[in-house]
Design a protein around this motif. Structure first.
Motif, PDB file in Angstrom:
ATOM      1  N   MET A   1       0.833  -1.170   0.000  1.00 40.96           N
ATOM      2  CA  MET A   1       0.000   0.000   0.000  1.00 40.96           C
ATOM      3  C   MET A   1       0.887   1.246   0.000  1.00 40.96           C
ATOM      4  SD  MET A   1      -2.751   1.189   2.855  1.00 40.96           S
ATOM      5  CE  MET A   1      -4.275   0.547   2.266  1.00 40.96           C
ATOM      6  N   ALA A   2       0.556   2.205  -0.834  1.00 41.80           N
ATOM      7  CA  ALA A   2       1.337   3.440  -0.929  1.00 41.80           C
ATOM      8  C   ALA A   2       1.053   4.347   0.262  1.00 41.80           C
ATOM      9  CB  ALA A   2       0.994   4.174  -2.228  1.00 41.80           C
ATOM     10  N   ALA A   3       2.077   5.021   0.738  1.00 40.06           N
ATOM     11  CA  ALA A   3       1.919   5.967   1.840  1.00 40.06           C
ATOM     12  C   ALA A   3       1.360   7.285   1.318  1.00 40.06           C
ATOM     13  CB  ALA A   3       3.272   6.215   2.511  1.00 40.06           C
ATOM     14  N   ILE A   4       0.513   7.902   2.105  1.00 41.04           N
ATOM     15  CA  ILE A   4      -0.023   9.210   1.753  1.00 41.04           C
ATOM     16  C   ILE A   4       1.101  10.226   1.918  1.00 41.04           C
ATOM     17  CG2 ILE A   4      -1.717  10.970   2.332  1.00 41.04           C
ATOM     18  CD1 ILE A   4      -3.063   8.456   1.360  1.00 41.04           C
ATOM     19  N   LYS A   5       1.326  11.034   0.909  1.00 42.01           N
ATOM     20  CA  LYS A   5       2.412  12.012   0.950  1.00 42.01           C
ATOM     21  C   LYS A   5       1.912  13.418   1.252  1.00 42.01           C
ATOM     22  CE  LYS A   5       5.720   9.307  -0.874  1.00 42.01           C
ATOM     23  NZ  LYS A   5       6.243   8.390   0.068  1.00 42.01           N
ATOM     24  N   GLN A   6       0.689  13.732   0.809  1.00 46.17           N
ATOM     25  CA  GLN A   6       0.151  15.069   1.014  1.00 46.17           C
ATOM     26  C   GLN A   6      -1.301  14.968   1.438  1.00 46.17           C
ATOM     27  OE1 GLN A   6       0.593  17.182  -2.687  1.00 46.17           O
ATOM     28  NE2 GLN A   6       2.701  17.727  -2.240  1.00 46.17           N
ATOM     29  N   PHE A   7      -1.761  15.982   2.155  1.00 46.92           N
ATOM     30  CA  PHE A   7      -3.178  16.073   2.484  1.00 46.92           C
ATOM     31  C   PHE A   7      -3.518  17.546   2.646  1.00 46.92           C
ATOM     32  CE2 PHE A   7      -1.046  15.978   6.535  1.00 46.92           C
ATOM     33  CZ  PHE A   7      -1.767  16.841   7.347  1.00 46.92           C
ATOM     34  N   GLN A   8      -4.800  17.841   2.571  1.00 52.36           N
ATOM     35  CA  GLN A   8      -5.247  19.202   2.837  1.00 52.36           C
ATOM     36  C   GLN A   8      -6.297  19.120   3.929  1.00 52.36           C
ATOM     37  OE1 GLN A   8      -6.837  21.226  -0.610  1.00 52.36           O
ATOM     38  NE2 GLN A   8      -8.847  20.324  -0.372  1.00 52.36           N
ATOM     39  N   ILE A   9      -6.462  20.210   4.633  1.00 54.67           N
ATOM     40  CA  ILE A   9      -7.481  20.311   5.670  1.00 54.67           C
ATOM     41  C   ILE A   9      -8.564  21.224   5.121  1.00 54.67           C
ATOM     42  CG2 ILE A   9      -7.991  21.048   8.016  1.00 54.67           C
ATOM     43  CD1 ILE A   9      -4.967  20.503   8.619  1.00 54.67           C
ATOM     44  N   THR A  10      -9.801  20.757   5.141  1.00 57.09           N
ATOM     45  CA  THR A  10     -10.917  21.510   4.586  1.00 57.09           C
ATOM     46  C   THR A  10     -11.824  22.004   5.706  1.00 57.09           C
ATOM     47  OG1 THR A  10     -10.828  20.202   2.559  1.00 57.09           O
ATOM     48  CG2 THR A  10     -12.856  21.420   2.979  1.00 57.09           C
ATOM     49  N   PHE A  11     -12.134  23.287   5.658  1.00 54.19           N
ATOM     50  CA  PHE A  11     -13.035  23.915   6.620  1.00 54.19           C
ATOM     51  C   PHE A  11     -14.349  24.242   5.934  1.00 54.19           C
ATOM     52  CE2 PHE A  11      -8.870  24.780   8.240  1.00 54.19           C
ATOM     53  CZ  PHE A  11      -8.970  25.054   9.594  1.00 54.19           C
ATOM     54  N   ASP A  12     -15.464  23.875   6.538  1.00 57.00           N
ATOM     55  CA  ASP A  12     -16.761  24.368   6.108  1.00 57.00           C
ATOM     56  C   ASP A  12     -16.950  25.717   6.792  1.00 57.00           C
ATOM     57  OD1 ASP A  12     -17.146  21.997   4.776  1.00 57.00           O
ATOM     58  OD2 ASP A  12     -18.591  21.188   6.208  1.00 57.00           O
ATOM     59  N   GLY A  64       6.047  24.987   1.593  1.00 58.55           N
ATOM     60  CA  GLY A  64       5.610  23.739   0.994  1.00 58.55           C
ATOM     61  C   GLY A  64       5.577  22.563   1.952  1.00 58.55           C
ATOM     62  N   VAL A  65       5.845  22.809   3.231  1.00 61.59           N
ATOM     63  CA  VAL A  65       5.901  21.715   4.207  1.00 61.59           C
ATOM     64  C   VAL A  65       4.525  21.409   4.800  1.00 61.59           C
ATOM     65  CG1 VAL A  65       6.881  20.983   6.413  1.00 61.59           C
ATOM     66  CG2 VAL A  65       8.310  22.169   4.752  1.00 61.59           C
ATOM     67  N   GLY A  66       3.815  22.439   5.234  1.00 62.79           N
ATOM     68  CA  GLY A  66       2.516  22.242   5.884  1.00 62.79           C
ATOM     69  C   GLY A  66       1.416  21.932   4.895  1.00 62.79           C
ATOM     70  N   PRO A  67       0.292  21.419   5.389  1.00 61.98           N
ATOM     71  CA  PRO A  67      -0.814  21.082   4.491  1.00 61.98           C
ATOM     72  C   PRO A  67      -1.502  22.316   3.927  1.00 61.98           C
ATOM     73  CG  PRO A  67      -1.506  20.832   6.758  1.00 61.98           C
ATOM     74  CD  PRO A  67      -0.022  21.128   6.790  1.00 61.98           C
ATOM     75  N   ARG A  68      -2.071  22.155   2.769  1.00 59.65           N
ATOM     76  CA  ARG A  68      -2.913  23.186   2.169  1.00 59.65           C
ATOM     77  C   ARG A  68      -4.196  23.264   2.985  1.00 59.65           C
ATOM     78  NH1 ARG A  68      -6.909  23.118  -2.455  1.00 59.65           N
ATOM     79  NH2 ARG A  68      -6.557  25.043  -3.626  1.00 59.65           N
ATOM     80  N   LEU A  69      -4.718  24.465   3.175  1.00 56.70           N
ATOM     81  CA  LEU A  69      -5.997  24.653   3.846  1.00 56.70           C
ATOM     82  C   LEU A  69      -7.005  25.128   2.811  1.00 56.70           C
ATOM     83  CD1 LEU A  69      -4.887  26.539   7.099  1.00 56.70           C
ATOM     84  CD2 LEU A  69      -5.021  24.074   6.686  1.00 56.70           C
ATOM     85  N   LEU A  70      -8.144  24.460   2.756  1.00 57.39           N
ATOM     86  CA  LEU A  70      -9.204  24.818   1.823  1.00 57.39           C
ATOM     87  C   LEU A  70     -10.426  25.225   2.633  1.00 57.39           C
ATOM     88  CD1 LEU A  70     -10.140  24.833  -1.195  1.00 57.39           C
ATOM     89  CD2 LEU A  70     -11.204  22.630  -0.675  1.00 57.39           C
ATOM     90  N   PHE A  71     -11.069  26.300   2.237  1.00 56.39           N
ATOM     91  CA  PHE A  71     -12.239  26.823   2.927  1.00 56.39           C
ATOM     92  C   PHE A  71     -13.387  26.838   1.932  1.00 56.39           C
ATOM     93  CE2 PHE A  71      -8.385  28.283   4.744  1.00 56.39           C
ATOM     94  CZ  PHE A  71      -8.579  28.141   6.106  1.00 56.39           C
ATOM     95  N   GLN A  72     -14.464  26.130   2.273  1.00 58.83           N
ATOM     96  CA  GLN A  72     -15.591  26.030   1.350  1.00 58.83           C
ATOM     97  C   GLN A  72     -16.875  26.505   2.020  1.00 58.83           C
ATOM     98  OE1 GLN A  72     -15.744  21.896   0.245  1.00 58.83           O
ATOM     99  NE2 GLN A  72     -16.521  21.251   2.236  1.00 58.83           N
ATOM    100  N   ARG A  73     -17.647  27.256   1.234  1.00 55.61           N
ATOM    101  CA  ARG A  73     -18.904  27.788   1.763  1.00 55.61           C
ATOM    102  C   ARG A  73     -19.937  26.666   1.857  1.00 55.61           C
ATOM    103  NH1 ARG A  73     -20.444  32.221  -1.766  1.00 55.61           N
ATOM    104  NH2 ARG A  73     -21.375  30.630  -3.070  1.00 55.61           N
ATOM    105  N   VAL A  74     -20.620  26.638   2.985  1.00 55.15           N
ATOM    106  CA  VAL A  74     -21.719  25.702   3.184  1.00 55.15           C
ATOM    107  C   VAL A  74     -22.923  26.502   3.672  1.00 55.15           C
ATOM    108  CG1 VAL A  74     -20.243  23.697   3.632  1.00 55.15           C
ATOM    109  CG2 VAL A  74     -20.989  25.123   5.538  1.00 55.15           C
TER     110      VAL A  74
END
Length: 144
Positions: A1-12, A64-74
């Motif tokens: 199984m491949a290791a996860i290399k990147q992730f983002q944190i998503t905020f509603d 480029g070290v920390g995760p990307r943060l995504l903010f989405q309208r709900v």
């Protein structure tokens, strides 16, 4: 199984750009370049259908070290405590009064940006002190 290399944190949230710009200031993050073919994020936003305009915004760690943060309208508002929160590590390695001073200094920096101080959790012999805060839309986070 491949290791996860990147992730983002998503905020509603209700106001993606406002919340994203708050977190850029907290973390030293930046707004990424707009998508290819657009001179600015405003140009990109205007190209979207009206109902999607202003619905998403992001910020990234310039190193480029920390995760990307995504903010989405709900459509729904926040009604209960977060099930996940960020710990902003400002007191790592510090203890006692020195740690409290670092937490208080960061709190003093963040409150004018729209953060709200909720409560101080004092060291208890197992955990060091931390300061519970809320961002501009009431999402909890800790100064740790």
């Amino acid at each position: 199984m491949a290791a996860i290399k990147q992730f983002q944190i998503t905020f509603d949230c209700a106001e993606p750009e406002r919340v994203a710009r708050f977190w850029c200031e907290v973390l030293g993050y930046v707004v990424p370049s707009p998508p290819r073919g657009f001179a600015s994020w405003d140009d990109f936003d205007r190209a979207l259908p009206p109902e999607r305009q202003g619905s998403v915004f992001a910020c990234v760690d310039p190193s480029g070290v920390g995760p990307r943060l995504l903010f989405q309208r709900v459509p729904e508002g926040k009604v209960v405590k977060n099930r996940l929160h960020l710990d902003v590590r400002v007191g790592t390695g510090l203890v006692g009064e020195e740690r409290l001073a670092a937490l208080e200094a960061e709190c003093a920096r963040l409150v004018p940006l729209g953060a709200v101080r909720v409560r101080l959790l004092r060291a208890d012999g197992v955990n060091e002190s931390c300061l519970v805060m809320q961002d501009v839309e009431g999402n909890e986070f800790c100064l740790d």
